[in-house]
Motif scaffolding. Structure first.
Motif, short mmCIF file in Angstrom:
data_model
loop_
_atom_site.label_atom_id
_atom_site.label_comp_id
_atom_site.label_asym_id
_atom_site.label_seq_id
_atom_site.Cartn_x
_atom_site.Cartn_y
_atom_site.Cartn_z
N ALA B 197 -12.93 -5.21 8.98
CA ALA B 197 -11.49 -5.17 9.20
C ALA B 197 -10.75 -5.24 7.86
O ALA B 197 -9.82 -4.47 7.61
N TYR B 198 -11.17 -6.14 6.99
CA TYR B 198 -10.56 -6.24 5.67
C TYR B 198 -10.73 -4.91 4.91
O TYR B 198 -9.84 -4.46 4.19
N THR B 199 -11.89 -4.29 5.07
CA THR B 199 -12.15 -3.04 4.36
C THR B 199 -11.23 -1.93 4.84
O THR B 199 -10.58 -1.24 4.05
N ILE B 200 -11.16 -1.72 6.14
CA ILE B 200 -10.38 -0.60 6.67
C ILE B 200 -8.89 -0.78 6.39
O ILE B 200 -8.18 0.17 6.09
N VAL B 201 -8.42 -2.01 6.45
CA VAL B 201 -7.01 -2.25 6.15
C VAL B 201 -6.77 -1.98 4.66
O VAL B 201 -5.74 -1.43 4.27
N GLY B 202 -7.74 -2.32 3.83
CA GLY B 202 -7.64 -2.02 2.40
C GLY B 202 -7.64 -0.52 2.15
O GLY B 202 -6.85 -0.02 1.34
N THR B 203 -8.50 0.20 2.85
CA THR B 203 -8.55 1.66 2.71
C THR B 203 -7.17 2.26 3.03
O THR B 203 -6.69 3.14 2.32
N ALA B 204 -6.53 1.74 4.06
CA ALA B 204 -5.20 2.23 4.44
C ALA B 204 -4.15 1.84 3.40
O ALA B 204 -3.23 2.61 3.12
N SER B 205 -4.31 0.64 2.81
CA SER B 205 -3.33 0.18 1.80
C SER B 205 -3.35 1.08 0.58
O SER B 205 -2.35 1.18 -0.13
N ASP B 206 -4.49 1.71 0.32
CA ASP B 206 -4.61 2.54 -0.87
C ASP B 206 -4.08 3.95 -0.68
O ASP B 206 -4.08 4.75 -1.62
N LEU B 207 -3.65 4.28 0.53
CA LEU B 207 -3.13 5.63 0.77
C LEU B 207 -1.81 5.83 0.04
O LEU B 207 -1.11 4.88 -0.27
N GLU B 208 -1.48 7.08 -0.19
CA GLU B 208 -0.20 7.43 -0.80
C GLU B 208 0.94 6.81 0.03
O GLU B 208 0.83 6.67 1.25
N GLY B 209 2.06 6.51 -0.65
CA GLY B 209 3.20 5.82 -0.04
C GLY B 209 3.65 6.33 1.32
O GLY B 209 3.75 5.56 2.28
N ASP B 210 3.90 7.63 1.45
CA ASP B 210 4.39 8.22 2.71
C ASP B 210 3.41 7.98 3.84
O ASP B 210 3.77 7.53 4.93
N MET B 211 2.16 8.28 3.54
CA MET B 211 1.10 8.16 4.53
C MET B 211 1.00 6.71 5.01
O MET B 211 0.79 6.46 6.19
N GLN B 212 1.17 5.76 4.11
CA GLN B 212 1.06 4.35 4.45
C GLN B 212 2.13 3.93 5.46
O GLN B 212 1.86 3.16 6.38
N GLN B 213 3.34 4.46 5.27
CA GLN B 213 4.41 4.17 6.22
C GLN B 213 4.04 4.68 7.60
O GLN B 213 4.31 4.04 8.61
N GLU B 214 3.42 5.83 7.66
CA GLU B 214 3.05 6.41 8.94
C GLU B 214 1.90 5.64 9.60
O GLU B 214 1.86 5.51 10.82
N VAL B 215 1.02 5.12 8.77
CA VAL B 215 -0.08 4.32 9.31
C VAL B 215 0.48 3.09 10.02
O VAL B 215 0.02 2.70 11.09
N ILE B 216 1.51 2.48 9.42
CA ILE B 216 2.15 1.32 10.03
C ILE B 216 2.85 1.71 11.34
O ILE B 216 2.68 1.07 12.36
N LYS B 217 3.56 2.82 11.27
CA LYS B 217 4.33 3.30 12.43
C LYS B 217 3.42 3.61 13.62
O LYS B 217 3.76 3.30 14.76
N PHE B 218 2.28 4.22 13.35
CA PHE B 218 1.42 4.67 14.44
C PHE B 218 0.16 3.82 14.59
O PHE B 218 -0.87 4.27 15.08
N SER B 219 0.29 2.55 14.21
CA SER B 219 -0.86 1.65 14.18
C SER B 219 -1.36 1.27 15.57
O SER B 219 -2.48 0.76 15.70
N ALA B 220 -0.56 1.52 16.61
CA ALA B 220 -0.94 1.09 17.96
C ALA B 220 -2.16 1.85 18.48
O ALA B 220 -2.72 1.49 19.50
N SER B 221 -2.59 2.86 17.77
CA SER B 221 -3.69 3.69 18.25
C SER B 221 -5.07 3.13 17.87
O SER B 221 -6.05 3.84 17.98
#
Lengths: 294, 294
Positions: B197-221
């Motif tokens: 879990a720590y790894t995958i959340v870290g992988t998402a944190s390293d995404l480009e800025g725009d993409m990161q916002q979308e990951v948060i927005k659509f995290s319910a999936s």
């Protein structure tokens, strides 16, 4: 009283998502008539018994003749076959939409079978549970959740607007995206998490018998959350991975690199690397809570 | 009225688990007096303000003089320091226990500092949330959950029995295990899931800025479930990985092999391999539901 948004909605495939649409559409009076086209006799009987559709069966001609909105809710691997089955029977002016978890493959497989006289508005509600089938659905599933629409350039704005109204009435917020971008975002928010969950539960399944019993017994310490995700529909997920191959393989690669880095930090006892990483991941959790998607 | 199980309980470190013990012990009348020894002035003030302890402070001599049960609830990396601090002040006949998530390291680091006149019963309640600190605790945390005790051979049965009674009164079921076996079981049920879990959340944190916002927005999936797990206390988890290195590295290796196999199946379009795997993982979920640990 105002007339409903659609005359007839035909739900193709009556699983968790489409059966929730049936319930929500009825609850909010969004269709005069709701029918389902499903190859499974048992699914049709269940839907009729639950009273969530007015008609159900496997004959496309009969069920599509009057349909103003066709919502395809089958596993994405079945899209070409669905297109072939429904294409010849679609009413001119009808809107075809879907709820598939990948969008490039749906455009590739479904669109070629649709006549020029219908509008195509692909969609994907970001909502679900680990349960499958018509009995698992509920009307509130889409409440407060996003629905992503990925219409192609040149799509009739009126058709996009009607699909938007449907989802908004069922409680969703709408986001418009390009299909390729959708598939990249979902690879990280949904496809990778599910693959990881399936993997770790598989790793545990392969343990020696005694150990496996203990894993079940003491699963409350983290593992059980993964088993919930890994209980999702196997066919649906098989099709998602096969139909979003490139984006999924790319994100697995990133994930594996990150896991290897943490593995190395554990092996060499790099306390600071671990602590820093574990601290940073808290920020995303806070952002999700702030975005009311927790 | 019967007298309480313990005269004085001293909780060393007043975080999520020990503050839940304070609440549960008070609720069920398990101690005449509950005190906490914590280096953090703020944590002591909070515990006193919440009314969950009778006394709080950082002076071991004062707080341990009367303690019949000492429950150590600090991160496992602090066990040696805790042992040095409390060892000289323990009352003869007192029972020392703990709630650490690894057990070999606790035996290794804490036991050498304890005088022969006290009893040592290491433990680990399989319960928790992603929240930390004295305010996050609640009396029902242990209800219906397992607590693993890992006493060494030759430990006074009376001491094991009193610790068992404490946990049972707080709603837990008890399992006795060897420390090494505990650490292997927890590596798969808890440590690997948290690392992933720590790894995958870290992988998402390293995404480009725009993409990161979308990951948060659509995290319910799917993603959001991992962010909850990855919001757990960073120091606690740093210490767990550093102190259960061998078992964790062994299970990461198995996991990586399994992930690589699924990755390969996706790349080569092996539909049947994927479907078979995704079907098998459902069985474990059902077993967890049957075991009432879901």
């Amino acid at each position: 009283m105002s007339s409903p948004l659609f005359g007839t909605i035909c739900l193709v495939g009556i699983g968790l998502i489409n059966s929730s649409i049936a319930r929500a559409a009825r609850l909010h009076g969004l269709a005069a008539r709701i029918v389902t086209l499903d190859a499974s006799e048992q699914a049709c009987e269940t839907a009729l018994r639950l009273g969530i559709v007015d008609a159900a069966g496997s004959d496309p001609a009969a069920l599509l003749a009057e349909a103003d909105l066709i919502m395809v809710g089958t596993p994405v691997g079945a899209m070409a076959a669905v297109g072939q089955a429904i294409g010849p029977h679609l009413k001119a002016g009808a809107i075809v939409s879907d709820v598939g978890s990948v969008k490039m493959a749906v455009v590739r497989d479904l669109l070629p079978h649709l006549p020029d006289t219908v509008h195509f508005v692909p969609g994907h509600p970001i909502a679900g549970t680990e349960h499958s089938g018509p009995e698992a659905g509920f009307a509130e599933l889409f409440q407060g959740r996003w629905c992503i629409l990925t219409p192609l350039p040149g799509t009739d704005p009126g058709a996009i607007d009607k699909v938007t109204q449907l989802w908004t009435a069922m409680g969703s917020m709408i986001e418009i995206m390009e299909p390729l971008h959708h598939d990249k975002v979902l690879a990280i928010t949904s496809h990778l998490p599910h693959l990881i969950a399936y993997t770790i539960v598989g790793t545990a399944s392969d343990l020696e018998g005694d150990m496996q019993q203990e894993v079940i017994k003491f699963s409350a310490s983290g593992f059980r959350d993964f088993t919930r995700i890994a209980a999702s529909d196997p066919i649906m997920w098989r099709d998602i991975f096969l139909n979003n191959k490139e984006a999924v393989l790319e994100i697995i690669q990133r994930f594996t690199e990150d896991l290897t880095a943490l593995q190395r930090a554990i092996r060499w006892g790099e306390a600071e690397t671990l602590e820093t990483h574990f601290r940073e991941t808290r920020a995303i959790r806070r952002a999700i809570i702030d975005a009311k998607q927790a």
